[in-house]
Design an enzyme around this catalytic site. Structure first.
Site, short mmCIF file in Angstrom:
data_model
loop_
_atom_site.label_atom_id
_atom_site.label_comp_id
_atom_site.label_asym_id
_atom_site.label_seq_id
_atom_site.Cartn_x
_atom_site.Cartn_y
_atom_site.Cartn_z
N ASN A 1 -6.52 12.29 -1.37
CA ASN A 1 -5.68 11.59 -0.40
C ASN A 1 -6.58 10.86 0.60
OD1 ASN A 1 -3.02 10.96 0.63
ND2 ASN A 1 -3.44 12.32 2.34
N ASP B 1 -2.59 10.52 -3.35
CA ASP B 1 -2.78 9.42 -4.30
C ASP B 1 -3.02 9.94 -5.70
OD1 ASP B 1 -3.77 8.51 -1.47
OD2 ASP B 1 -3.22 6.69 -2.56
N ARG C 1 0.84 -1.20 0.00
CA ARG C 1 0.00 0.00 0.00
C ARG C 1 0.87 1.25 0.00
NH1 ARG C 1 1.14 2.32 4.15
NH2 ARG C 1 -0.03 4.09 3.38
N CYS D 1 -2.25 9.77 7.76
CA CYS D 1 -1.99 8.52 7.06
C CYS D 1 -0.50 8.17 7.09
CB CYS D 1 -2.52 8.52 5.64
SG CYS D 1 -2.75 6.83 5.02
N ARG E 1 -6.86 -1.33 -7.55
CA ARG E 1 -7.34 -0.21 -6.74
C ARG E 1 -7.50 0.97 -7.70
NH1 ARG E 1 -4.41 1.01 -1.25
NH2 ARG E 1 -6.44 1.95 -0.82
P1 RI2 Z 1 3.01 7.61 -0.58
C1 RI2 Z 1 -1.86 6.08 0.73
O1 RI2 Z 1 -2.96 5.34 0.34
C2 RI2 Z 1 -2.26 7.27 1.58
O2 RI2 Z 1 -3.44 7.90 1.14
C3 RI2 Z 1 -1.04 8.13 1.39
O3 RI2 Z 1 -1.24 9.46 1.80
C4 RI2 Z 1 -0.84 7.99 -0.11
O4 RI2 Z 1 -1.14 6.61 -0.38
C5 RI2 Z 1 0.50 8.36 -0.65
O5 RI2 Z 1 1.49 7.52 -0.11
P2 RI2 Z 1 -3.26 3.83 0.90
O6 RI2 Z 1 -2.54 2.88 -0.05
O7 RI2 Z 1 3.06 7.24 -2.04
O8 RI2 Z 1 -2.81 3.72 2.33
O9 RI2 Z 1 3.49 9.00 -0.31
O10 RI2 Z 1 -4.76 3.68 0.77
O11 RI2 Z 1 3.68 6.57 0.30
#
Ligand code: RI2
Length: 323
Positions: free
Chosen positions: A204, A194, A16, A125, A59
């Protein structure tokens, strides 16, 4: 095999975070290209296209995923034969992964300059781009505190506080609904994203837009850390970002839901923060106001209206062929 495994890990959120999802998709395409048993180029290309589709269906919101897939698959153009195509995919995937890591480091260096000694920084997050800025500021010797939210329902805040704790950064862990109570003490909000749309809106983790609203009210600067592959080219033509709605069981256990037949649990994973509430987007190309999103899409992602026209023509042809 590698494609279905990676797809499942992305779907279940074992992999993720928008950047990690993008890099793992690029790596899966590279490994799949090495495995495909195809006797000719059309067979190889259609095998790669099927793989790309499986990854894209995992996703819907993080645009880093289609951007990564697009950048790897574009390498197939002009391939002479299967071996050449394999090599092109391998090189493009490795280049995406390398440049993604470099972008995160560059953003960290730029974003860290916005954090000052004595600041209270709030993050939401678990974003490696946003955390990168915080960790880089700490490595630069700045003394500041962080407020990290819980991030219901998946509690990614737990990942964040572990990272901050391991770096020795003083951190307060708060429930999502406590943000406004503390916002007057906060000097800077830093989040990841995102997807960034052409009009500078930031998609986000759910709860981000409430935080931005509270920051706006308190006149607290709101900064977004975003690699350029988080910008969404298709929003140029008015395409909307799909907001993923996940399993209600993430919010309320199925046992409890059963006893509440008139209650429907809603679980959107992301929300949209309008550009008006965003002060700065830090990219690897420098910090920009959200209003410059179009320039990033045009100049750094290399997508323009012409490319869209070509894409939509080729899609039409594909449809015609299917019929
Ligand atoms: P980086 C995550 O999504 C969060 O929303 C976070 O802010 C965003 O991706 C960007 O993350 P999820 O996969 O690419 O937890 O900066 O649903 O790590």
């Amino acid at each position: 095999m590698v494609i279905s495994e990676t797809a499942e890990k992305i779907r279940s959120m074992e992999i993720r975070g928008a950047g990690r999802i993008a890099r793992s998709a690029a790596a899966a395409l590279r490994d799949h290209a090495g495995e495909i048993d195809a006797s000719d180029l059309p067979g190889f290309v259609s095998g790669m296209q099927r793989a790309a589709e499986i990854l894209l269906e995992t996703r819907p919101t993080a645009v880093s995923l289609p951007n990564a897939v697009h950048s790897v698959m574009a390498a197939l153009a002009g391939a002479r034969d299967v071996e050449d195509a394999r090599e092109r995919i391998r090189a493009a995937a490795d280049e995406f992964i390398r440049s993604s890591g470099e972008a995160v480091n560059r953003i960290a260096a730029i974003g860290a300059r916005h954090i000052r000694d004595g600041d209270i920084v709030l993050t939401h997050c678990n974003s490696e781009a946003a955390l990168g800025c915080i960790l880089a500021a700490s490595r630069d010797g700045k003394d500041f505190e962080v407020f990290a939210t819980e991030v219901r329902p998946r509690n990614q805040g737990l990942l964040t506080i572990r990272v901050l704790n391991d770096a020795g950064i003083r951190t307060s862990y708060i429930v999502d609904s406590a943000v406004r109570s503390f916002m007057n003490d906060v000097d800077l909000v830093v989040v990841g994203t995102d997807a960034v749309t052409v009009n500078g809106a930031v998609v986000n983790k759910i709860g981000t837009s409430q935080i931005a609203l509270a920051a706006h009210e308190a006149r607290t600067p709101f900064m977004v850390a975003a690699e350029t592959y988080k910008f969404a080219p298709r929003t140029i033509l008015g395409e909307l970002i799909a907001i993923e709605e996940r399993d209600p069981a993430e919010v309320l256990s199925p046992g409890l839901q059963e006893g509440l037949p008139h209650v429907r649990v809603r679980n959107p994973a992301f929300d949209v923060t309008p550009a008006e509430y965003v002060d700065l987007i830090v990219t690897e190309r420098g910090a920009i106001p959200p209003q410059m999103a179009y320039i990033i899409i045009r100049d750094y992602l290399g997508w323009d209206l012409e490319e869209f026209s070509r894409e939509s023509v080729s899609r039409r042809n594909e449809t015609e062929l299917c019929i």
